[in-house]
Scaffold this motif. Structure first.
Motif, PDB file in Angstrom:
ATOM      1  N   ARG A 104       0.198   4.841  -4.423  1.00  0.00           N
ATOM      2  CA  ARG A 104       0.963   4.786  -3.194  1.00  0.00           C
ATOM      3  C   ARG A 104       0.000   3.326  -1.815  1.00  0.00           C
ATOM      4  NH1 ARG A 104       0.137   9.790  -2.049  1.00  0.00           N
ATOM      5  NH2 ARG A 104       2.498  10.503  -3.352  1.00  0.00           N
ATOM      6  N   TYR A 105       1.446   3.511  -0.947  1.00  0.00           N
ATOM      7  CA  TYR A 105       0.343   2.540  -0.130  1.00  0.00           C
ATOM      8  C   TYR A 105       1.909   3.347   1.408  1.00  0.00           C
ATOM      9  CZ  TYR A 105       1.797  -0.991   3.314  1.00  0.00           C
ATOM     10  OH  TYR A 105       1.583  -1.526   4.857  1.00  0.00           O
ATOM     11  N   ASP A 106       1.127   4.454   1.766  1.00  0.00           N
ATOM     12  CA  ASP A 106       1.398   4.087   3.281  1.00  0.00           C
ATOM     13  C   ASP A 106       1.640   4.177   4.468  1.00  0.00           C
ATOM     14  OD1 ASP A 106       2.906   6.709   1.911  1.00  0.00           O
ATOM     15  OD2 ASP A 106       1.031   7.496   1.877  1.00  0.00           O
ATOM     16  N   LEU A 107       2.983   3.757   5.105  1.00  0.00           N
ATOM     17  CA  LEU A 107       2.253   3.110   6.730  1.00  0.00           C
ATOM     18  C   LEU A 107       3.436   4.075   8.079  1.00  0.00           C
ATOM     19  CD1 LEU A 107       0.342   1.219   8.524  1.00  0.00           C
ATOM     20  CD2 LEU A 107       3.012   0.004   8.233  1.00  0.00           C
ATOM     21  N   THR A 152      -6.220   5.615  -0.272  1.00  0.00           N
ATOM     22  CA  THR A 152      -5.983   7.006   0.271  1.00  0.00           C
ATOM     23  C   THR A 152      -7.289   7.779   0.073  1.00  0.00           C
ATOM     24  OG1 THR A 152      -5.170   7.369  -2.304  1.00  0.00           O
ATOM     25  CG2 THR A 152      -3.181   6.631  -0.852  1.00  0.00           C
ATOM     26  N   PHE A 185       8.405   5.334   9.337  1.00  0.00           N
ATOM     27  CA  PHE A 185       7.444   5.143   8.165  1.00  0.00           C
ATOM     28  C   PHE A 185       7.573   4.495   7.206  1.00  0.00           C
ATOM     29  CE2 PHE A 185      10.954   7.444   6.438  1.00  0.00           C
ATOM     30  CZ  PHE A 185      11.034   6.980   5.569  1.00  0.00           C
ATOM     31  N   ARG A 186       6.780   4.049   6.487  1.00  0.00           N
ATOM     32  CA  ARG A 186       7.150   3.157   5.028  1.00  0.00           C
ATOM     33  C   ARG A 186       6.223   3.511   4.014  1.00  0.00           C
ATOM     34  NH1 ARG A 186       7.735  -3.626   5.436  1.00  0.00           N
ATOM     35  NH2 ARG A 186       9.852  -3.423   7.095  1.00  0.00           N
ATOM     36  N   GLU A 187       6.871   3.130   2.800  1.00  0.00           N
ATOM     37  CA  GLU A 187       6.149   4.203   1.719  1.00  0.00           C
ATOM     38  C   GLU A 187       6.315   3.621   0.101  1.00  0.00           C
ATOM     39  OE1 GLU A 187       5.782   7.991  -1.235  1.00  0.00           O
ATOM     40  OE2 GLU A 187       6.255   8.391   0.852  1.00  0.00           O
ATOM     41  N   ASP A 203       4.395   7.698  10.074  1.00  0.00           N
ATOM     42  CA  ASP A 203       4.487   8.928   9.622  1.00  0.00           C
ATOM     43  C   ASP A 203       6.489   8.578   9.292  1.00  0.00           C
ATOM     44  OD1 ASP A 203       4.485  11.645  10.264  1.00  0.00           O
ATOM     45  OD2 ASP A 203       3.413  11.892  11.926  1.00  0.00           O
ATOM     46  N   ARG A 204       6.143   9.954   8.404  1.00  0.00           N
ATOM     47  CA  ARG A 204       7.764  10.427   7.923  1.00  0.00           C
ATOM     48  C   ARG A 204       8.216  11.858   9.162  1.00  0.00           C
ATOM     49  NH1 ARG A 204      11.222   9.788   2.458  1.00  0.00           N
ATOM     50  NH2 ARG A 204       9.183   8.434   2.035  1.00  0.00           N
ATOM     51  N   HIS A 229       5.246   2.335  -4.055  1.00  0.00           N
ATOM     52  CA  HIS A 229       5.102   2.907  -4.946  1.00  0.00           C
ATOM     53  C   HIS A 229       4.461   1.577  -6.350  1.00  0.00           C
ATOM     54  CE1 HIS A 229       6.153   7.353  -4.706  1.00  0.00           C
ATOM     55  NE2 HIS A 229       5.142   7.000  -3.983  1.00  0.00           N
ATOM     56  N   ALA A 261      11.965   3.206   3.330  1.00  0.00           N
ATOM     57  CA  ALA A 261      11.167   2.892   4.643  1.00  0.00           C
ATOM     58  C   ALA A 261      12.507   3.601   6.101  1.00  0.00           C
ATOM     59  CB  ALA A 261      10.640   1.188   5.136  1.00  0.00           C
TER      60      ALA A 261
END
Length: 231
Positions: free
Chosen positions: A72-75, A207, A83-85, A77-78, A87, A135
């Protein structure tokens, strides 16, 4: 009236009609304006790519460096609505000593510069295939996940955010996906340092937060996906 007179009377009518037609086509009047062009607003970039989230490799997984993992790549805050997520299927390409002269010459963001007397520097190279992304804004570009190194003594590496591009035989730079699509691949290269005299024994995803510990067989373990070098 004789028939010959009727034929003679018809000729001027045809000539007049032809003259009117020529005047309409080639006269001195203004030419008709071309139809106005219709502006079509370009479609915005999608905010979701793929049919659904990927099946991620479970946290705590250790793998040989030759195997890939879904990470996972997260950026952002959902919960906050920004946010951006993404895989990715990530594969470690290699770990190699950095060009110390090049690293000492570049501008480093967010910390002290490289100290070759106290640290050893490495380049961590990986490739990432996009599996899915979502996103809060249009996905015009996407970055890949960062990797960390862990030493043979269990210490986590320090990652340098390099402002300048390193050039030469040890060029190390991250790629960005532009107009990303599922199946697209990008390459990343992280610049990391460890205490002088220690070597990198494992590479893991960003992570996790805690250093790994050793299991009963002396193999390093970590909270997220960890690739064991030499395994």
């Amino acid at each position: 009236m004789p028939p010959t007179s009727r034929r003679s009377a018809a000729v001027p009518v045809v000539a007049v009609a032809a003259a009117l037609a020529l005047t309409a086509c080639g006269g001195d009047g203004p030419a008709p304006e071309p139809p106005a062009e219709t502006f079509v607003e370009p479609s915005p970039a999608p905010s979701v790519l793929g049919t659904g989230p990927a099946e991620l490799t479970p946290d705590g997984t250790t793998l040989p460096a030759t195997e890939s993992a879904a990470v996972r790549y997260d950026l952002g805050d959902r919960a906050a609505g920004s946010f951006r997520e993404a895989h990715y299927r990530t594969q470690v390409v290699g770990v190699e000593p950095a060009d110390e002269d090049a690293l000492a010459a570049v501008e480093v963001s967010g910390g002290a510069g490289y100290d070759p007397e106290a640290e050893d520097a490495y380049y961590l190279r990986a490739t990432h295939e996009l599996l899915w992304a979502e996103a809060s804004d249009p996905l015009e570009t996407l970055d890949g996940p960062n990797l960390m190194g862990w030493t043979d003594q269990g210490e986590r590496s320090t990652t340098f955010m390099v402002v300048d591009s390193l050039s030469g035989p040890f060029e190390c730079a991250d790629e960005t996906l532009t107009a990303p699509q599922v199946g697209a691949t990008l390459a990343t290269c992280s610049v990391v340092t460890v205490p002088a005299g220690q070597t990198i024994a494992a590479v893991g995803t960003e992570t996790g937060a805690a250093p790994f510990a050793a299991d009963a067989q002396g193999r390093p373990t970590f909270a997220s996906v960890l690739w064991l070098l030499g395994a």
